[in-house]
Design a protein around this motif. Sequence first.
Motif, PDB file in Angstrom:
ATOM      1  N   MET A 302       0.767  -1.044   0.257  1.00 55.54           N
ATOM      2  CA  MET A 302      -0.092  -0.115   0.081  1.00 55.54           C
ATOM      3  C   MET A 302       1.024   1.287  -0.040  1.00 55.54           C
ATOM      4  O   MET A 302       0.189   2.202   0.298  1.00 55.54           O
ATOM      5  N   GLY A 303       2.045   1.230  -0.533  1.00 56.85           N
ATOM      6  CA  GLY A 303       2.919   2.372  -0.410  1.00 56.85           C
ATOM      7  C   GLY A 303       3.886   2.298   0.727  1.00 56.85           C
ATOM      8  O   GLY A 303       4.599   3.400   0.886  1.00 56.85           O
ATOM      9  N   ASN A 304       3.950   1.309   1.465  1.00 53.19           N
ATOM     10  CA  ASN A 304       4.972   1.386   2.502  1.00 53.19           C
ATOM     11  C   ASN A 304       5.747  -0.090   2.655  1.00 53.19           C
ATOM     12  O   ASN A 304       5.377  -1.053   2.803  1.00 53.19           O
ATOM     13  N   GLY A 305       7.343   0.121   2.521  1.00 47.33           N
ATOM     14  CA  GLY A 305       7.976  -0.935   2.475  1.00 47.33           C
ATOM     15  C   GLY A 305       8.571  -1.613   3.959  1.00 47.33           C
ATOM     16  O   GLY A 305       8.736  -2.755   3.986  1.00 47.33           O
ATOM     17  N   LEU A 306       8.505  -0.489   4.856  1.00 49.47           N
ATOM     18  CA  LEU A 306       8.908  -1.081   5.892  1.00 49.47           C
ATOM     19  C   LEU A 306       7.950  -0.453   7.238  1.00 49.47           C
ATOM     20  O   LEU A 306       7.434   0.814   7.014  1.00 49.47           O
ATOM     21  N   ILE A 307       7.606  -1.233   8.367  1.00 45.18           N
ATOM     22  CA  ILE A 307       7.278  -0.606   9.617  1.00 45.18           C
ATOM     23  C   ILE A 307       8.432  -0.695  10.554  1.00 45.18           C
ATOM     24  O   ILE A 307       8.572  -1.951  10.805  1.00 45.18           O
ATOM     25  N   ILE A 308       8.821   0.392  11.309  1.00 47.15           N
ATOM     26  CA  ILE A 308       9.787   0.267  12.354  1.00 47.15           C
ATOM     27  C   ILE A 308       9.192   0.741  13.754  1.00 47.15           C
ATOM     28  O   ILE A 308       8.565   1.827  13.596  1.00 47.15           O
ATOM     29  N   ALA A 309       9.620  -0.149  14.636  1.00 43.66           N
ATOM     30  CA  ALA A 309       9.274   0.348  16.136  1.00 43.66           C
ATOM     31  C   ALA A 309      10.607   0.831  16.866  1.00 43.66           C
ATOM     32  O   ALA A 309      11.554   0.218  16.776  1.00 43.66           O
ATOM     33  N   VAL A 310      10.344   1.959  17.237  1.00 42.21           N
ATOM     34  CA  VAL A 310      11.416   2.572  18.160  1.00 42.21           C
ATOM     35  C   VAL A 310      10.956   3.176  19.437  1.00 42.21           C
ATOM     36  O   VAL A 310       9.667   3.639  19.422  1.00 42.21           O
ATOM     37  N   ASP A 311      11.697   3.347  20.542  1.00 38.93           N
ATOM     38  CA  ASP A 311      11.435   4.270  21.643  1.00 38.93           C
ATOM     39  C   ASP A 311      10.504   5.431  21.132  1.00 38.93           C
ATOM     40  O   ASP A 311      11.311   6.129  20.210  1.00 38.93           O
ATOM     41  N   ALA A 312       9.636   5.848  21.811  1.00 38.79           N
ATOM     42  CA  ALA A 312       8.774   7.043  21.380  1.00 38.79           C
ATOM     43  C   ALA A 312       9.708   8.214  21.515  1.00 38.79           C
ATOM     44  O   ALA A 312       9.747   9.170  20.392  1.00 38.79           O
ATOM     45  N   ASP A 313      10.592   8.420  22.451  1.00 40.58           N
ATOM     46  CA  ASP A 313      11.527   9.654  22.652  1.00 40.58           C
ATOM     47  C   ASP A 313      12.655   9.728  21.346  1.00 40.58           C
ATOM     48  O   ASP A 313      13.399  10.636  21.206  1.00 40.58           O
ATOM     49  N   LYS A 314      12.608   8.458  20.685  1.00 39.41           N
ATOM     50  CA  LYS A 314      13.778   8.510  19.649  1.00 39.41           C
ATOM     51  C   LYS A 314      13.074   8.737  18.132  1.00 39.41           C
ATOM     52  O   LYS A 314      13.641   8.668  17.129  1.00 39.41           O
ATOM     53  N   ALA A 315      12.006   8.687  18.260  1.00 36.20           N
ATOM     54  CA  ALA A 315      10.885   8.614  16.770  1.00 36.20           C
ATOM     55  C   ALA A 315      11.353   9.550  15.986  1.00 36.20           C
ATOM     56  O   ALA A 315      11.775   9.333  14.766  1.00 36.20           O
ATOM     57  N   ASP A 316      11.469  11.012  16.330  1.00 39.08           N
ATOM     58  CA  ASP A 316      11.723  12.218  15.756  1.00 39.08           C
ATOM     59  C   ASP A 316      12.839  12.088  14.944  1.00 39.08           C
ATOM     60  O   ASP A 316      13.399  12.244  13.988  1.00 39.08           O
ATOM     61  N   GLU A 317      14.074  11.412  15.725  1.00 40.48           N
ATOM     62  CA  GLU A 317      15.455  11.506  15.416  1.00 40.48           C
ATOM     63  C   GLU A 317      15.530  10.271  14.277  1.00 40.48           C
ATOM     64  O   GLU A 317      16.194  10.337  13.424  1.00 40.48           O
ATOM     65  N   ALA A 318      14.856   9.157  14.651  1.00 41.71           N
ATOM     66  CA  ALA A 318      14.766   7.959  13.566  1.00 41.71           C
ATOM     67  C   ALA A 318      14.179   8.593  12.406  1.00 41.71           C
ATOM     68  O   ALA A 318      14.675   8.128  11.189  1.00 41.71           O
ATOM     69  N   VAL A 319      13.317   9.257  12.279  1.00 36.51           N
ATOM     70  CA  VAL A 319      12.433   9.761  10.989  1.00 36.51           C
ATOM     71  C   VAL A 319      13.560  10.600  10.379  1.00 36.51           C
ATOM     72  O   VAL A 319      13.783  10.727   9.030  1.00 36.51           O
ATOM     73  N   ARG A 320      14.340  11.672  11.005  1.00 33.29           N
ATOM     74  CA  ARG A 320      15.246  12.541  10.480  1.00 33.29           C
ATOM     75  C   ARG A 320      16.390  11.669   9.903  1.00 33.29           C
ATOM     76  O   ARG A 320      16.856  12.202   8.727  1.00 33.29           O
ATOM     77  N   ILE A 321      16.940  10.716  10.395  1.00 39.22           N
ATOM     78  CA  ILE A 321      18.104   9.946   9.943  1.00 39.22           C
ATOM     79  C   ILE A 321      17.739   9.119   8.621  1.00 39.22           C
ATOM     80  O   ILE A 321      18.310   8.905   7.663  1.00 39.22           O
ATOM     81  N   LEU A 322      16.431   8.586   8.733  1.00 38.97           N
ATOM     82  CA  LEU A 322      15.884   7.839   7.413  1.00 38.97           C
ATOM     83  C   LEU A 322      15.589   8.587   6.282  1.00 38.97           C
ATOM     84  O   LEU A 322      16.105   8.321   5.178  1.00 38.97           O
ATOM     85  N   ASN A 323      15.147  10.170   6.485  1.00 36.17           N
ATOM     86  CA  ASN A 323      15.020  11.031   5.353  1.00 36.17           C
ATOM     87  C   ASN A 323      16.316  11.588   5.152  1.00 36.17           C
ATOM     88  O   ASN A 323      16.526  11.615   3.815  1.00 36.17           O
TER      89      ASN A 323
END
Length: 345
Positions: A302-323
């Motif tokens: 449906m347009g999503n290759g991965l779903i990733i779980a991280v600690d909530a306080d690391k989510a913004d950082e994870a998105v930034r790194i992936l982008n």
Amino acid sequence: MEKSFSDAYAKAGVDVTAGYESVELIKSHVKRTNIPGVLGGIGGFGGMFEIPANEYKNPVLVSGTDGVGTKIKLAFLMDKHDTVGIDCVAMCVNDVACSGAKPLFFLDYIACGKNYPEKIAQIVAGVAEGCVQSGCALVGGETAEHPGLMPEEEYDLAGFTVGIGEKDKLVSGEHLADGNALIAVASSGVHSNGFSLVRKVFDVNEKTIAVHYDELGKTLGEELITPTRIYVKPLLALMDSVRVNAISHITGGGFYENVPRMLNDGFTAVIEKDKTFKKPIFDLIQKTGKIDEHDMYNTFNMGNGLIIAVDADKADEAVRILNANGEQAQICGEIKSGEKGVELV
């Protein structure tokens, strides 16, 4: 005059000289994938790879194998054979990377009705490109000619990869917890799953794949042949900075089958559909095939290759790194205590 072995084999439908020519044509593609650790070259009875000494305290080998499935029919119809190799590599190395391992090497297997060296070289060029994208080496493979078993113009493609990871850094799900954030990472399209349904929906043939759709901005064939995205390098970059608690590679079975595979008992993945990525091709499939929404999410990414779980306080950082590493990523939900499974809301 006594006939040569090659003449007799040719009469049986196998062209030995075509096999030799194929090997020569693919050598330059294989060379592109050489990385430290590769021992020897192609042509031996086994591909050799040396694990770096002292680099791992407790190394674990992670393996994966897969094929391209019936997407390969698109390659036949379009006479385009330089992208399915990328698909084959992607389906294997993405699975290995979801375990937190780095793919080391890859081997391919091509079964064909007749060995056309230029076609085999195109396929292997795609395999080599997939290996370059994922940072692993193509250390061997096999091309098997199957006269009388397969049509001369057709082939099948499968592959196998081995990766390595530090045992205490593998993504096992043990750190998954209530309140973890879920991150969606965009796919490049249909990838390599659900094509039996896609071919039925569009009655895929030479005419239908040539139809241009304004909502796609291209022909149906061009959209469907788009290779599977390879996530290895962005995932490894993410895991260098952020602890990843679980990863799901959204392949055959869509969300309903694959997301629960990353969960431990007692956890539910709650995903907000309007916060995931969605590509026009899936709306077109659903509308044309009159398929209900549940079945769509049970079949396609449906347009999503991965779903990733991280600690909530690391989510913004994870998105930034992936982008920053070339992906499209965004927070799409969270982990909650409950029955093991996925809820799409």
